[in-house]
Design a protein around this motif. Structure first.
Motif, PDB file in Angstrom:
ATOM      1  N   ILE A   3       0.871  -1.169   0.000  1.00  0.00           N
ATOM      2  CA  ILE A   3       0.000   0.000   0.000  1.00  0.00           C
ATOM      3  C   ILE A   3       0.906   1.216   0.000  1.00  0.00           C
ATOM      4  O   ILE A   3       1.808   1.335   0.827  1.00  0.00           O
ATOM      5  N   THR A   4       0.685   2.134  -0.940  1.00  0.00           N
ATOM      6  CA  THR A   4       1.507   3.333  -1.014  1.00  0.00           C
ATOM      7  C   THR A   4       0.719   4.522  -0.498  1.00  0.00           C
ATOM      8  O   THR A   4      -0.425   4.726  -0.877  1.00  0.00           O
ATOM      9  N   VAL A   5       1.345   5.285   0.391  1.00  0.00           N
ATOM     10  CA  VAL A   5       0.702   6.454   0.967  1.00  0.00           C
ATOM     11  C   VAL A   5       1.760   7.506   1.257  1.00  0.00           C
ATOM     12  O   VAL A   5       2.807   7.199   1.800  1.00  0.00           O
ATOM     13  N   LEU A   6       1.499   8.727   0.845  1.00  0.00           N
ATOM     14  CA  LEU A   6       2.409   9.840   1.144  1.00  0.00           C
ATOM     15  C   LEU A   6       3.871   9.485   0.855  1.00  0.00           C
ATOM     16  O   LEU A   6       4.745   9.739   1.666  1.00  0.00           O
ATOM     17  N   HIS A   7       4.127   8.852  -0.248  1.00  0.00           N
ATOM     18  CA  HIS A   7       5.472   8.431  -0.641  1.00  0.00           C
ATOM     19  C   HIS A   7       6.043   7.371   0.287  1.00  0.00           C
ATOM     20  O   HIS A   7       7.250   7.222   0.399  1.00  0.00           O
ATOM     21  N   HIS A   8       5.167   6.664   0.976  1.00  0.00           N
ATOM     22  CA  HIS A   8       5.570   5.552   1.840  1.00  0.00           C
ATOM     23  C   HIS A   8       4.839   4.304   1.365  1.00  0.00           C
ATOM     24  O   HIS A   8       3.702   4.375   0.921  1.00  0.00           O
TER      25      HIS A   8
END
Length: 136
Positions: A3-8
């Motif tokens: 899962i990708t979120v806020l470049h994480h």
């Protein structure tokens, strides 16, 4: 699953993450009542338990959550977000993904109240969970 979120990216823990995992845990605990709970190695999590990490684009671990499962009880053993990345929702996303995976295992209980440390706020707190382990 990733899962990708806020470049994480939230993904499963890998043995190569250990040094970065330890650094994230130590730094996130410094401002909490658990500042002296220092580990030299990540404890082994036996299946069906699991560990997840949030990592930045360079692969640095920015958040961690480890879940152990015994019978119909899942327990959060470690949850932490690196201080430089707090207040970005990383802890919430790690918890949500962990709850989803616990549910997929058929485990009905994560606990009624889970003590949460150093997740997004950098301070101790509690998250109330409903019967299915969902944050309320």
């Amino acid at each position: 699953m990733r899962i990708t979120v806020l470049h994480h990216v939230i993904r499963e823990y890998r043995p190569a993450d250990e040094t970065s995992w330890l650094r994230c845990r130590v730094l996130s605990f410094l401002g909490s009542a658990y500042f002296d709970d220092v580990l030299k190695a990540r404890p082994e999590i036996l299946a069906p338990g699991f560990g997840l990490v949030a990592g930045d684009e360079c692969g640095t671990v920015t958040g961690i959550i480890d879940i152990t499962v015994k019978d119909q009880l899942a327990t959060i053993d470690t949850v932490a977000v690196h201080p430089d990345y707090q207040h970005q929702g990383i802890g919430r996303l790690l918890l949500a993904e962990a709850l989803s995976r616990v549910s997929a295992l058929g485990v009905l209980t994560l606990g009624r109240v889970v003590k949460v440390l150093a997740v997004d706020s950098g301070a101790s707190g509690a998250v109330a969970l409903d019967q299915r382990g969902r944050a309320s």
